[in-house]
Scaffold this motif. Structure first.
Motif: not given
Length: 90
Positions: A34-35, A39-42, A57-58, A83-84
């Protein structure tokens, strides 16, 4: 998270019927990605759902989760690549 749970529940049907007998090893190889808020949900889902085996997560937005992460309520125990972008690190 309810939507993700429903989607995972439908994967056997999707891979067997809708995609024409595609053989996916969902029980051993399910990766969630997720992005941003996704990503938070993932991250939340991976911390609570044993069907998730890997996480990507991105730019996860973690501010709303800081207290739960610090307390250990949210703990990811599967391999996780995050990845941030530079803008999200400040």
């Amino acid at each position: 998270m309810k939507e993700i749970d429903s989607l995972i529940g439908e994967l056997p049907y999707i891979t067997k019927v809708a995609l024409g007998e595609v053989n996916l090893d969902i029980d051993q190889q399910l990766t969630l990605a997720g992005h941003g808020f996704g990503a938070t949900t993932a991250i939340i889902t991976a911390s609570k759902d044993s069907r998730i085996k890997k996480l990507i997560t991105f730019d996860p937005y973690l501010m709303p989760l800081l207290d739960e992460i610090k307390s250990g309520d949210i703990k990811v125990s599967v391999p996780h690549c995050s990845v941030n972008s530079e803008i999200f690190q400040h």
